[in-house]
Design a protein around this motif. Structure first.
Motif, PDB file in Angstrom:
ATOM      1  N   MET A 153       0.921  -1.286   0.019  1.00 21.19           N
ATOM      2  CA  MET A 153      -0.148  -0.036   0.200  1.00 21.19           C
ATOM      3  C   MET A 153       0.999   1.274  -0.045  1.00 21.19           C
ATOM      4  SD  MET A 153      -3.306  -0.608  -0.151  1.00 21.19           S
ATOM      5  CE  MET A 153      -4.164   0.448   0.533  1.00 21.19           C
ATOM      6  N   THR A 179       3.597   1.495  -1.524  1.00 25.66           N
ATOM      7  CA  THR A 179       4.069   2.116  -2.976  1.00 25.66           C
ATOM      8  C   THR A 179       2.743   2.713  -3.698  1.00 25.66           C
ATOM      9  OG1 THR A 179       5.347  -0.036  -2.930  1.00 25.66           O
ATOM     10  CG2 THR A 179       5.253   0.739  -4.749  1.00 25.66           C
ATOM     11  N   MET A 180       1.835   2.232  -3.398  1.00 27.22           N
ATOM     12  CA  MET A 180       0.506   2.704  -4.264  1.00 27.22           C
ATOM     13  C   MET A 180       0.394   4.305  -3.876  1.00 27.22           C
ATOM     14  SD  MET A 180      -3.399   1.472  -4.007  1.00 27.22           S
ATOM     15  CE  MET A 180      -3.761   2.195  -2.681  1.00 27.22           C
ATOM     16  N   ALA A 209       2.572   6.347  -2.650  1.00 24.78           N
ATOM     17  CA  ALA A 209       3.985   6.927  -3.105  1.00 24.78           C
ATOM     18  C   ALA A 209       3.836   7.260  -4.600  1.00 24.78           C
ATOM     19  CB  ALA A 209       5.082   6.034  -2.783  1.00 24.78           C
ATOM     20  N   ALA A 210       3.211   6.351  -5.452  1.00 22.73           N
ATOM     21  CA  ALA A 210       2.820   6.584  -6.663  1.00 22.73           C
ATOM     22  C   ALA A 210       1.831   7.730  -6.704  1.00 22.73           C
ATOM     23  CB  ALA A 210       2.421   5.286  -7.379  1.00 22.73           C
ATOM     24  N   PHE A 211       0.607   7.663  -6.038  1.00 24.64           N
ATOM     25  CA  PHE A 211      -0.292   8.906  -6.319  1.00 24.64           C
ATOM     26  C   PHE A 211       0.422   9.997  -6.047  1.00 24.64           C
ATOM     27  CE2 PHE A 211      -3.960   5.458  -5.290  1.00 24.64           C
ATOM     28  CZ  PHE A 211      -3.822   5.013  -6.452  1.00 24.64           C
ATOM     29  N   PHE A 213       3.608  10.777  -6.134  1.00 21.01           N
ATOM     30  CA  PHE A 213       4.324  11.227  -7.158  1.00 21.01           C
ATOM     31  C   PHE A 213       3.739  11.785  -8.394  1.00 21.01           C
ATOM     32  CE2 PHE A 213       6.239  10.183 -11.384  1.00 21.01           C
ATOM     33  CZ  PHE A 213       7.480  10.640 -11.283  1.00 21.01           C
ATOM     34  N   THR A 214       2.506  11.327  -8.685  1.00 21.86           N
ATOM     35  CA  THR A 214       1.463  11.618  -9.838  1.00 21.86           C
ATOM     36  C   THR A 214       1.122  13.035  -9.646  1.00 21.86           C
ATOM     37  OG1 THR A 214       0.877   9.212  -9.856  1.00 21.86           O
ATOM     38  CG2 THR A 214      -0.657  11.040 -10.967  1.00 21.86           C
ATOM     39  N   ALA A 244       4.245  15.482  -9.798  1.00 24.57           N
ATOM     40  CA  ALA A 244       4.750  15.554 -11.441  1.00 24.57           C
ATOM     41  C   ALA A 244       3.671  16.385 -12.245  1.00 24.57           C
ATOM     42  CB  ALA A 244       4.970  14.015 -11.758  1.00 24.57           C
ATOM     43  N   SER A 245       2.509  16.348 -11.866  1.00 22.93           N
ATOM     44  CA  SER A 245       1.590  17.137 -12.398  1.00 22.93           C
ATOM     45  C   SER A 245       1.878  18.674 -12.225  1.00 22.93           C
ATOM     46  CB  SER A 245      -0.053  16.892 -11.962  1.00 22.93           C
ATOM     47  OG  SER A 245      -0.288  15.436 -12.275  1.00 22.93           O
ATOM     48  N   PHE A 246       2.119  18.978 -11.131  1.00 23.61           N
ATOM     49  CA  PHE A 246       2.413  20.348 -10.758  1.00 23.61           C
ATOM     50  C   PHE A 246       3.783  20.860 -11.634  1.00 23.61           C
ATOM     51  CE2 PHE A 246      -0.667  20.016  -7.389  1.00 23.61           C
ATOM     52  CZ  PHE A 246      -1.353  21.202  -7.530  1.00 23.61           C
ATOM     53  N   ALA A 265       5.034  19.427 -14.219  1.00 21.89           N
ATOM     54  CA  ALA A 265       4.845  19.608 -15.817  1.00 21.89           C
ATOM     55  C   ALA A 265       4.050  21.090 -15.826  1.00 21.89           C
ATOM     56  CB  ALA A 265       3.568  18.456 -16.118  1.00 21.89           C
ATOM     57  N   TYR A 266       3.031  21.355 -15.178  1.00 22.83           N
ATOM     58  CA  TYR A 266       2.680  22.478 -15.216  1.00 22.83           C
ATOM     59  C   TYR A 266       3.697  23.890 -15.088  1.00 22.83           C
ATOM     60  CZ  TYR A 266       0.050  26.958 -14.078  1.00 22.83           C
ATOM     61  OH  TYR A 266      -0.649  28.103 -14.193  1.00 22.83           O
TER      62      TYR A 266
END
Lengths: 41, 393
Positions: free
Chosen positions: A1, A3-4, A6-8, A10-11, A14-16, A18-19
């Motif tokens: 859990m 890892t899940m 952490a991935a969320f 990171f997502t 990473a979106s911020f 990218a912006y």
């Protein structure tokens, strides 16, 4: 859990990221499509 | 005298009888001063092909220029209607002050068919498709129940996915779910959100949705590449998959069909994700960079080479490229959502022990033997450690 979650996290981060990167690159339509003679601000 | 009148009448009748059909069109056009006829309008309303050349090519000529003293002289032989037709069919040489060639297109009539398709067939496909799969899965769950581990869990565990595999999966899954939700909010904003919550709420939701959609898309694309690199070797189709499908993954007949790391159904989901994910990413990039990545004209030309009977248009206006990219994006994304809803079901409530594979990566050994027997044998031959359920990791 861990890892899940952490991935969320990171997502979201990473979106911020990218912006901000795309904003620095002049990604917005007003910057891409306006001629130099147009004052945006 | 009478004979002359009768003769003239017969000649007139014969003349009308052998006059070609197009002459009727020409006469009708003449009656409208060369403009479109009622037949043209009705045909367009029925969605039939209309030959527009009679006005597309009727753009005036400087050869017919009137002297400056004439009221038409200042236009140099081109009437206002000629100029408007040039704008209407994107034949005029338009000069604009911004950088986009798309801005040189002042009138483009594909917008209505794009809007009607989006509000009609695309919304219907999304609504009925996603609603249908949810109802079908709920019906399956309440009639067949949860797929359990036969004989119960063994209490021993084996590592199914390493942490970097789970990280890649959850980056893809998390970004896809956000993309799906925000995409559906944008698709159904006008028809669902505005009637219930009003325009102000929809404006705020749409602003939030498009920001999330545009920026989280990069995580989706990057993790799609990561997933492909990590798992492609395990997803090469084999004869085992045919047996797996023949047995419906264990639903038909007795016993579980053999499988390695991924079974036939998982391989189907993998390749669907890679192929449709790539396609939705390409159309998404085209939408992220408007008018800069047109791809449909080139794709249509390639399809025409293989299937000439298709006769797809190979010259598209910039706006047509965007309209097609937008519709294709929604159709492919909806197809993916329908498939992924089924994937989420089977990976969570649909099958006992399945979530653990992506939860902490450790699955019950008995579950693994029943669903991935050949993979367990391979892992044990490599000396994979066996843990105990409840171990802190």
């Amino acid at each position: 859990m861990k890892t899940m979650l952490a991935a969320f996290a990171f997502t979201i981060a990473a979106s911020f990221g990218a912006y901000f990167v795309l904003s620095e690159m002049g990604f917005s339509s007003e910057e891409v499509q306006s001629a130099p003679s147009v004052r945006l601000d | 005298m009478n004979l002359k009148i009768i003769g003239a009448g017969l000649i007139a009748l014969l003349t009308f009888a052998v006059t070609p059909a197009y002459s009727e069109d020409e006469k009708q056009r003449a009656s409208t001063g060369g403009a479109q006829t009622l037949d043209d309008i009705l045909a367009r309303q029925k969605g039939l092909e209309v030959d527009e050349s009679f006005r597309r090519d009727n753009l005036g000529s400087s050869d017919n220029a009137q002297p400056a003293s004439n009221s038409l002289g200042t236009l140099g032989g081109f009437s206002s209607s000629d100029i408007y037709r040039g704008i209407r069919y994107a034949e005029s040489d338009i000069k604009v002050s911004n950088n986009s060639h798309a801005s040189e297109i002042l009138v483009q009539d594909g917008g209505m068919s794009w809007l009607l398709t989006r509000e009609g067939n695309v919304r219907a496909f999304a609504g009925y498709g996603i609603g249908g799969i949810i109802i079908a899965l709920a019906a399956f769950y309440f009639t067949r129940g949860r797929m359990t581990i036969e004989g119960g869990p063994s209490g021993q565990t084996i590592e199914r996915f390493k942490s970097f595999e789970r990280f890649g999966h959850w980056c893809l899954a998390g970004s896809f779910i956000m993309l799906a939700c925000t995409g559906l909010l944008l698709l159904f904003g006008r028809s669902v959100i505005i009637p219930i919550f009003g325009h102000e709420a929809n404006a705020a939701i749409a602003n939030f949705s498009i920001w999330v959609h545009n920026n989280i898309a990069w995580v989706f694309m990057a993790s799609l590449v990561a997933i492909f690199v990590m798992w492609v070797a395990h997803n090469i189709p084999s004869k085992l998959d045919l047996v797996w499908f023949a047995k419906g993954g264990g639903i038909i007949g007795n016993g579980h069909p053999s499988a390695r790391k991924f079974n036939g159904g998982q391989k189907l989901i993998f390749w669907m994700t890679i192929v449709l994910g790539t396609s939705v990413s390409m159309s998404g990039l085209s939408l992220l960079f408007p008018f800069e990545m047109p791809m449909f004209a080139k794709t249509f030309a390639m399809i025409n080479t293989v299937l000439p009977a298709m006769g797809l248009p190979t010259e598209l206006l910039p706006h047509e490229e965007m309209q097609l990219a937008h519709l294709w994006h929604a159709i492919v994304a909806t197809t993916m959502i329908i498939a992924i809803v089924a994937h989420i079901y089977i990976g969570s409530v649909g099958m006992e022990g399945a979530f653990d594979a992506m939860g902490d990566g450790q699955v019950d050994l008995e579950w693994a033997r029943q669903h991935h027997d050949l993979w367990v044998e391979e892992e044990q031959a490599k000396g994979a450690p066996i843990g105990q359920a409840g171990d802190v990791r």
